[in-house]
Design a protein around this motif. Sequence first.
Motif, PDB file in Angstrom:
ATOM      1  N   ASP A  32     -45.632 104.081 104.368  1.00  0.00           N
ATOM      2  CA  ASP A  32     -44.511 104.931 104.779  1.00  0.00           C
ATOM      3  C   ASP A  32     -43.262 104.675 103.949  1.00  0.00           C
ATOM      4  O   ASP A  32     -42.656 105.613 103.442  1.00  0.00           O
ATOM      5  CB  ASP A  32     -44.199 104.759 106.266  1.00  0.00           C
ATOM      6  N   GLY A  33     -42.848 103.432 103.792  1.00  0.00           N
ATOM      7  CA  GLY A  33     -41.662 103.112 103.006  1.00  0.00           C
ATOM      8  C   GLY A  33     -41.823 103.485 101.556  1.00  0.00           C
ATOM      9  O   GLY A  33     -40.926 104.082 100.943  1.00  0.00           O
ATOM     10  N   GLU A  34     -42.985 103.156 100.998  1.00  0.00           N
ATOM     11  CA  GLU A  34     -43.267 103.477  99.594  1.00  0.00           C
ATOM     12  C   GLU A  34     -43.282 104.983  99.378  1.00  0.00           C
ATOM     13  O   GLU A  34     -42.736 105.494  98.405  1.00  0.00           O
ATOM     14  CB  GLU A  34     -44.612 102.874  99.195  1.00  0.00           C
ATOM     15  N   ARG A  35     -43.877 105.701 100.307  1.00  0.00           N
ATOM     16  CA  ARG A  35     -43.964 107.165 100.220  1.00  0.00           C
ATOM     17  C   ARG A  35     -42.563 107.770 100.255  1.00  0.00           C
ATOM     18  O   ARG A  35     -42.263 108.680  99.489  1.00  0.00           O
ATOM     19  CB  ARG A  35     -44.812 107.676 101.392  1.00  0.00           C
ATOM     20  N   ASN A  36     -41.699 107.256 101.113  1.00  0.00           N
ATOM     21  CA  ASN A  36     -40.332 107.776 101.192  1.00  0.00           C
ATOM     22  C   ASN A  36     -39.585 107.547  99.880  1.00  0.00           C
ATOM     23  O   ASN A  36     -38.856 108.430  99.421  1.00  0.00           O
ATOM     24  CB  ASN A  36     -39.578 107.137 102.356  1.00  0.00           C
ATOM     25  N   ILE A  37     -39.751 106.390  99.288  1.00  0.00           N
ATOM     26  CA  ILE A  37     -39.107 106.094  98.003  1.00  0.00           C
ATOM     27  C   ILE A  37     -39.613 107.062  96.938  1.00  0.00           C
ATOM     28  O   ILE A  37     -38.832 107.584  96.132  1.00  0.00           O
ATOM     29  CB  ILE A  37     -39.344 104.634  97.588  1.00  0.00           C
ATOM     30  N   GLU A  38     -40.919 107.320  96.918  1.00  0.00           N
ATOM     31  CA  GLU A  38     -41.488 108.266  95.953  1.00  0.00           C
ATOM     32  C   GLU A  38     -40.864 109.650  96.137  1.00  0.00           C
ATOM     33  O   GLU A  38     -40.504 110.307  95.160  1.00  0.00           O
ATOM     34  CB  GLU A  38     -43.009 108.347  96.117  1.00  0.00           C
ATOM     35  N   HIS A  39     -40.730 110.085  97.384  1.00  0.00           N
ATOM     36  CA  HIS A  39     -40.151 111.398  97.652  1.00  0.00           C
ATOM     37  C   HIS A  39     -38.702 111.468  97.163  1.00  0.00           C
ATOM     38  O   HIS A  39     -38.300 112.471  96.551  1.00  0.00           O
ATOM     39  CB  HIS A  39     -40.203 111.714  99.145  1.00  0.00           C
ATOM     40  N   GLU A  63     -34.638 113.352  93.333  1.00  0.00           N
ATOM     41  CA  GLU A  63     -33.539 113.029  92.418  1.00  0.00           C
ATOM     42  C   GLU A  63     -33.818 113.548  91.006  1.00  0.00           C
ATOM     43  O   GLU A  63     -32.912 114.047  90.338  1.00  0.00           O
ATOM     44  CB  GLU A  63     -33.283 111.523  92.396  1.00  0.00           C
ATOM     45  N   ALA A  64     -35.063 113.438  90.567  1.00  0.00           N
ATOM     46  CA  ALA A  64     -35.418 113.942  89.239  1.00  0.00           C
ATOM     47  C   ALA A  64     -35.257 115.458  89.177  1.00  0.00           C
ATOM     48  O   ALA A  64     -34.738 116.001  88.201  1.00  0.00           O
ATOM     49  CB  ALA A  64     -36.841 113.529  88.869  1.00  0.00           C
ATOM     50  N   ILE A  65     -35.687 116.148  90.225  1.00  0.00           N
ATOM     51  CA  ILE A  65     -35.534 117.603  90.277  1.00  0.00           C
ATOM     52  C   ILE A  65     -34.058 117.975  90.306  1.00  0.00           C
ATOM     53  O   ILE A  65     -33.606 118.852  89.566  1.00  0.00           O
ATOM     54  CB  ILE A  65     -36.269 118.189  91.500  1.00  0.00           C
ATOM     55  N   LEU A  93     -44.010 113.818  86.214  1.00  0.00           N
ATOM     56  CA  LEU A  93     -44.684 112.517  86.153  1.00  0.00           C
ATOM     57  C   LEU A  93     -44.694 111.839  87.518  1.00  0.00           C
ATOM     58  O   LEU A  93     -45.740 111.360  87.974  1.00  0.00           O
ATOM     59  CB  LEU A  93     -43.990 111.616  85.127  1.00  0.00           C
ATOM     60  N   LEU A  94     -43.548 111.816  88.180  1.00  0.00           N
ATOM     61  CA  LEU A  94     -43.463 111.170  89.494  1.00  0.00           C
ATOM     62  C   LEU A  94     -44.329 111.889  90.517  1.00  0.00           C
ATOM     63  O   LEU A  94     -44.983 111.245  91.350  1.00  0.00           O
ATOM     64  CB  LEU A  94     -42.007 111.126  89.961  1.00  0.00           C
ATOM     65  N   ARG A 124     -47.067 113.678  89.901  1.00  0.00           N
ATOM     66  CA  ARG A 124     -48.479 113.401  89.602  1.00  0.00           C
ATOM     67  C   ARG A 124     -48.871 112.014  90.108  1.00  0.00           C
ATOM     68  O   ARG A 124     -49.945 111.837  90.681  1.00  0.00           O
ATOM     69  CB  ARG A 124     -48.741 113.515  88.104  1.00  0.00           C
ATOM     70  N   ARG A 125     -48.014 111.025  89.888  1.00  0.00           N
ATOM     71  CA  ARG A 125     -48.287 109.670  90.385  1.00  0.00           C
ATOM     72  C   ARG A 125     -48.363 109.650  91.911  1.00  0.00           C
ATOM     73  O   ARG A 125     -49.210 108.972  92.490  1.00  0.00           O
ATOM     74  CB  ARG A 125     -47.209 108.702  89.913  1.00  0.00           C
ATOM     75  N   HIS A 126     -47.484 110.390  92.552  1.00  0.00           N
ATOM     76  CA  HIS A 126     -47.465 110.448  94.014  1.00  0.00           C
ATOM     77  C   HIS A 126     -48.765 111.055  94.549  1.00  0.00           C
ATOM     78  O   HIS A 126     -49.362 110.533  95.487  1.00  0.00           O
ATOM     79  CB  HIS A 126     -46.255 111.259  94.475  1.00  0.00           C
ATOM     80  N   VAL A 127     -49.199 112.146  93.932  1.00  0.00           N
ATOM     81  CA  VAL A 127     -50.444 112.792  94.362  1.00  0.00           C
ATOM     82  C   VAL A 127     -51.631 111.846  94.149  1.00  0.00           C
ATOM     83  O   VAL A 127     -52.514 111.735  95.002  1.00  0.00           O
ATOM     84  CB  VAL A 127     -50.642 114.138  93.623  1.00  0.00           C
ATOM     85  N   GLN A 128     -51.647 111.151  93.030  1.00  0.00           N
ATOM     86  CA  GLN A 128     -52.732 110.202  92.761  1.00  0.00           C
ATOM     87  C   GLN A 128     -52.748 109.074  93.787  1.00  0.00           C
ATOM     88  O   GLN A 128     -53.807 108.708  94.306  1.00  0.00           O
ATOM     89  CB  GLN A 128     -52.610 109.622  91.357  1.00  0.00           C
ATOM     90  N   SER A 129     -51.593 108.511  94.099  1.00  0.00           N
ATOM     91  CA  SER A 129     -51.557 107.400  95.055  1.00  0.00           C
ATOM     92  C   SER A 129     -51.941 107.873  96.454  1.00  0.00           C
ATOM     93  O   SER A 129     -52.602 107.147  97.198  1.00  0.00           O
ATOM     94  CB  SER A 129     -50.182 106.716  95.058  1.00  0.00           C
ATOM     95  N   THR A 130     -51.566 109.095  96.798  1.00  0.00           N
ATOM     96  CA  THR A 130     -51.960 109.650  98.088  1.00  0.00           C
ATOM     97  C   THR A 130     -53.473 109.861  98.130  1.00  0.00           C
ATOM     98  O   THR A 130     -54.116 109.602  99.144  1.00  0.00           O
ATOM     99  CB  THR A 130     -51.217 110.970  98.361  1.00  0.00           C
TER     100      THR A 130
END
Length: 77
Positions: A24-31, A36-38, A48-49, A51-57
Amino acid sequence: MNNDFWRYNRILYRVHWGQKDGRDGERNIEHVRIFEAIQSGDGPLAELLMRRHVQSTGVVIREARQVRYGRRASDKV
C-alpha cells in the motif's frame, strides 16, 4: 484509461486480490511519482514509471494467484 475502466480495475484488484500484500505505501509513492511526472510535463518519465508500476502490480497479482489457486508464479495473469 477512461474513468469507467479505471474504476472497475481498482474495484476488481482490491476485492479479488485484497489490500494485504504489504504494498500500500509503495503503491501510493508510485502513484504520486507518476502524477508528478505528468504534472511537470515529463512524458518519458511518466511512461517509464507507469510501466514499472504495471509490472510490479503484475508480480503481486501472480504471487496472489499462486497462493490462492496454487498456480505457478510464472503463469500469465
